[in-house]
Design a protein around this motif. Structure first.
Motif, PDB file in Angstrom:
ATOM      1  N   PRO A 330       0.489  -1.385   0.068  1.00  0.00           N
ATOM      2  CA  PRO A 330       0.155  -0.101  -0.452  1.00  0.00           C
ATOM      3  C   PRO A 330       1.187   1.762   0.387  1.00  0.00           C
ATOM      4  CG  PRO A 330      -0.022  -0.957   2.305  1.00  0.00           C
ATOM      5  CD  PRO A 330       0.579  -1.684   1.512  1.00  0.00           C
ATOM      6  N   SER A 333       1.854   2.131  -3.337  1.00  0.00           N
ATOM      7  CA  SER A 333       0.500   3.024  -4.708  1.00  0.00           C
ATOM      8  C   SER A 333       0.455   4.015  -3.807  1.00  0.00           C
ATOM      9  CB  SER A 333      -1.035   1.894  -3.932  1.00  0.00           C
ATOM     10  OG  SER A 333      -0.711   0.479  -4.734  1.00  0.00           O
ATOM     11  N   ILE A 334       0.015   4.365  -2.375  1.00  0.00           N
ATOM     12  CA  ILE A 334       0.223   5.946  -1.855  1.00  0.00           C
ATOM     13  C   ILE A 334       1.111   6.486  -2.458  1.00  0.00           C
ATOM     14  CG2 ILE A 334      -0.070   7.026  -0.208  1.00  0.00           C
ATOM     15  CD1 ILE A 334      -1.037   4.908   1.362  1.00  0.00           C
ATOM     16  N   TYR A 335       3.021   6.410  -2.646  1.00  0.00           N
ATOM     17  CA  TYR A 335       4.421   6.316  -3.287  1.00  0.00           C
ATOM     18  C   TYR A 335       3.570   7.101  -5.346  1.00  0.00           C
ATOM     19  CZ  TYR A 335       8.059   8.191  -4.393  1.00  0.00           C
ATOM     20  OH  TYR A 335       9.699   9.088  -5.002  1.00  0.00           O
ATOM     21  N   TYR A 337       0.803   7.289  -6.284  1.00  0.00           N
ATOM     22  CA  TYR A 337      -0.142   8.312  -6.962  1.00  0.00           C
ATOM     23  C   TYR A 337      -0.401   9.392  -6.563  1.00  0.00           C
ATOM     24  CZ  TYR A 337      -3.603   3.813  -8.259  1.00  0.00           C
ATOM     25  OH  TYR A 337      -4.031   3.546  -8.551  1.00  0.00           O
ATOM     26  N   ALA A 338       1.023   9.729  -5.144  1.00  0.00           N
ATOM     27  CA  ALA A 338       1.331  10.823  -5.168  1.00  0.00           C
ATOM     28  C   ALA A 338       2.124  11.685  -5.973  1.00  0.00           C
ATOM     29  CB  ALA A 338       2.245  11.161  -3.615  1.00  0.00           C
ATOM     30  N   TYR A 354      -7.783   8.262  -6.968  1.00  0.00           N
ATOM     31  CA  TYR A 354      -6.342   8.288  -7.328  1.00  0.00           C
ATOM     32  C   TYR A 354      -6.398   9.024  -5.796  1.00  0.00           C
ATOM     33  CZ  TYR A 354      -4.686   8.084 -11.978  1.00  0.00           C
ATOM     34  OH  TYR A 354      -4.358   7.895 -13.387  1.00  0.00           O
ATOM     35  N   THR A 357      -8.286   5.474  -3.612  1.00  0.00           N
ATOM     36  CA  THR A 357      -7.729   4.501  -3.433  1.00  0.00           C
ATOM     37  C   THR A 357      -6.261   5.073  -2.596  1.00  0.00           C
ATOM     38  OG1 THR A 357      -7.747   4.225  -6.003  1.00  0.00           O
ATOM     39  CG2 THR A 357      -5.843   2.957  -5.183  1.00  0.00           C
ATOM     40  N   MET A 358      -5.357   6.010  -2.135  1.00  0.00           N
ATOM     41  CA  MET A 358      -4.840   6.458  -1.545  1.00  0.00           C
ATOM     42  C   MET A 358      -5.134   6.341   0.088  1.00  0.00           C
ATOM     43  SD  MET A 358      -2.152   9.191  -3.332  1.00  0.00           S
ATOM     44  CE  MET A 358      -1.645   9.742  -1.893  1.00  0.00           C
ATOM     45  N   GLU A 359      -6.643   6.389  -0.077  1.00  0.00           N
ATOM     46  CA  GLU A 359      -7.201   6.778   1.554  1.00  0.00           C
ATOM     47  C   GLU A 359      -7.498   4.832   1.821  1.00  0.00           C
ATOM     48  OE1 GLU A 359     -11.412   8.148   3.181  1.00  0.00           O
ATOM     49  OE2 GLU A 359     -11.157   8.132   1.447  1.00  0.00           O
ATOM     50  N   LYS A 361      -6.045   2.043   1.035  1.00  0.00           N
ATOM     51  CA  LYS A 361      -4.972   1.830   0.936  1.00  0.00           C
ATOM     52  C   LYS A 361      -4.469   2.533   2.581  1.00  0.00           C
ATOM     53  CE  LYS A 361      -3.882  -0.399  -2.666  1.00  0.00           C
ATOM     54  NZ  LYS A 361      -4.309  -1.950  -2.746  1.00  0.00           N
ATOM     55  N   ALA A 362      -5.182   3.583   2.840  1.00  0.00           N
ATOM     56  CA  ALA A 362      -4.020   4.107   4.091  1.00  0.00           C
ATOM     57  C   ALA A 362      -4.627   3.189   5.021  1.00  0.00           C
ATOM     58  CB  ALA A 362      -4.229   5.939   4.589  1.00  0.00           C
TER      59      ALA A 362
END
Length: 531
Positions: A330, A333-335, A337-338, A354, A357-359, A361-362
């Motif tokens: 995750p 993924s966050i990195y 998309y950021a 995006y 998706t980041m939320e 994974k967090a």
């Protein structure tokens, strides 16, 4: 308690060994003393003649009776011990009874008076008892030239030079040795008798004294017996010490080697035949059975702990690998998309997608960390619980009513009151039901049953699926057993069953798994609350 019992057994055994050694020592000492006394009896028998008094002899009530003019057995024993014979005489010195085979029928007062080794008693009845020293040399001289066995005839000149002898191996005698007997018979090494012939030569008869035992040998005999006894005692003590050393040394050395193997992490159990029979210590070593049992138990426990430690190390490595993967996926993924959002201009819809998706994974990472924290709190007993009497049947029916796939759940239950934390068991239900729904074929059913006995309540969840190995079943509830992979379609942290097992154990219950009817069945057992 075990040490006290073992110490008492060893101390008792040592006392018994000491008493045995003491009895053997005292018995051997008494035997040696008896032997010395019996061997010294012949040398002292001659003195009994001087102790005989006339009043001791003759009457039926005396110590040495004479019955019907016959020398009694008691007197014959005394005479034999004194190396001589008794003769019973009347007032005219005629023989009434005698121990001699070749004695005269009548004695003279001159013969008796000139006998330096004789003894003479006048009895109360007027009879006389005469003792004659049984001198084989004198008999040989009296019967010369007739040959008497075990005697030697020699001839000497008037000045003491030996002229002839029947046995050249004998040393010549000194004329002083031919003097009349003045000492006790046992004091002389050989019997001698002599007479002067017409030609002036001296005819000598010699015979070995079979009862030669000089009185000065008493001290020598004592010294000999003393030395023999102490040699015997030394050998006995040496053998006894060696025997005790082997008896106690063998098992002690065996246990020391056993401890050395344990310190080297060798948990094998060696039972040599010289110490064991049919897996147990031999009878002579059973005083050490507590040590043997404790070391055997310790070996089994350490072997089990060693195996479990190795398995835990393996599972921990697997868990760390899985956890690193679960957090890295995750985060990647966050990195990613950021980085995209910072590098390009996207439409609002793309940005919103995006961000969602980041939320997601967090949130997954947050849930994973919460689950890890909760399992730690449960394992160490620091998680707060609020137990209260609860109808488990009612609680589960309420839970099922909110399950999205409740149509796949077939439930059979009955009223069963238990003391549980309702919120914690909501999580138990959620973990078991969602786990069963995830890992069973689509459109298959999950069977749930709730049954109670007099003391327990059993809650079982069955789902169709491939059977598990024994190793997988044993590690199913271990928090190190499985990590999760966020790339799979199945969500969750993978710690559900570990959390479930910890919650059940905190309620004094058990949870088991087994292959059943072509699937897997998990069963929780809790104490039933009696009203």
């Amino acid at each position: 308690m075990m040490q006290t019992k073992a110490t008492r057994k060893i101390a008792t055994r040592f006392v018994l060994y000491f008493l045995t050694f003491y009895v053997i020592t005292v018995t051997s000492l008494f035997a040696l003393l008896i032997y010395g006394v019996t061997q010294s009896v012949p040398s002292s028998s001659f003195y009994t003649l001087d102790e005989l008094l006339p009043e001791d002899i003759g009457s039926p009530f005396s110590s040495f009776p004479i019955e019907e003019d016959r020398i009694g057995d008691e007197l014959q024993t005394v005479a034999t011990g004194a190396h001589g014979t008794f003769t019973l005489l009347d007032d005219d010195l005629r023989v009434i009874d005698t121990m001699r085979r070749d004695g005269p029928a009548t004695y003279t007062w001159e013969t008796i008076a000139t006998d330096p080794n004789g003894r003479f008693w006048t009895l109360a009845n007027g009879q006389h008892l005469y003792f004659e020293l049984d001198q084989p040399a004198e008999r040989a001289l009296a019967h010369y030239p007739e040959r008497i066995e075990q005697t030697v005839i020699e001839r000497y000149s008037p000045d003491g030079v030996r002229i002839a002898t029947e046995n050249e191996s004998l040393e010549p005698l000194d004329l002083a040795d031919l003097k009349p007997w003045s000492s006790l018979p046992n004091e002389r090494e050989e019997w001698t008798a002599s007479r002067v012939e017409r030609d002036g030569s001296i005819l000598v008869a010699r015979a070995w004294n079979e009862r030669y035992e000089p009185s000065n040998n008493s001290f020598q005999r004592f010294v000999q017996l003393f030395i023999i006894y102490h040699i015997f005692l030394f050998v006995l003590a040496l053998l006894f010490s060696l025997w005790i050393g082997l008896r106690f040394g063998r098992p002690i050395f065996h246990f020391l080697k056993w401890q050395q193997r344990l310190s080297a992490r060798d948990y094998s159990i060696d039972k040599p035949k010289r110490l064991y029979r049919n897996g147990t210590l031999r009878r002579r070593y059973q005083m050490f059975d507590e040590f043997d049992e404790s070391l055997e138990t310790l070996s089994h426990n350490l072997a089990t702990l060693e195996k479990e430690r190795a398995e835990i190390d393996t599972l921990r490595e697997q868990w760390i690998t899985g956890l690193s993967h679960d957090l890295k996926t995750p985060l990647s993924s966050i990195y990613g998309y950021a980085a995209l959002l910072a590098s390009y201009d996207f439409s609002k819809e793309d940005v919103r997608s995006y961000a969602e998706t980041m939320e997601q994974k967090a949130k997954y990472m947050d849930t994973l960390l919460d689950d890890l924290t909760y399992t730690y709190q449960l394992k160490h007993g620091i998680a707060t619980t609020n137990r209260e009497p609860t109808d488990w049947d009612e609680l589960f029916r309420q839970y099922v009513s909110h399950v999205e796939q409740r149509s796949r759940i077939r439930y059979e239950g009955e009223t069963a009151v238990v003391s549980i934390d309702r919120i914690a068991f909501e999580r138990v239900h959620d973990n078991l039901i969602h786990n069963a729904l995830r890992y069973s074929p689509e459109h298959s059913f999950v069977d749930v049953t709730l049954r109670s006995t007099d003391s327990n309540v059993q809650f079982s969840v069955w789902n169709e699926g491939a059977p598990l190995t024994d190793e997988a079943i044993r590690q199913l509830f271990d928090r190190y057993y499985r990590g999760t992979n966020t790339t799979e379609s199945i969500d969750g942290t993978g710690l559900g069953l570990a959390i479930t097992a910890s919650i059940v154990e905190s309620h004094n219950g058990t949870i088991t798994a087994r292959n059943e009817r072509g699937g897997i069945q998990l069963t929780i057992t809790l104490p039933r609350l009696t009203t």
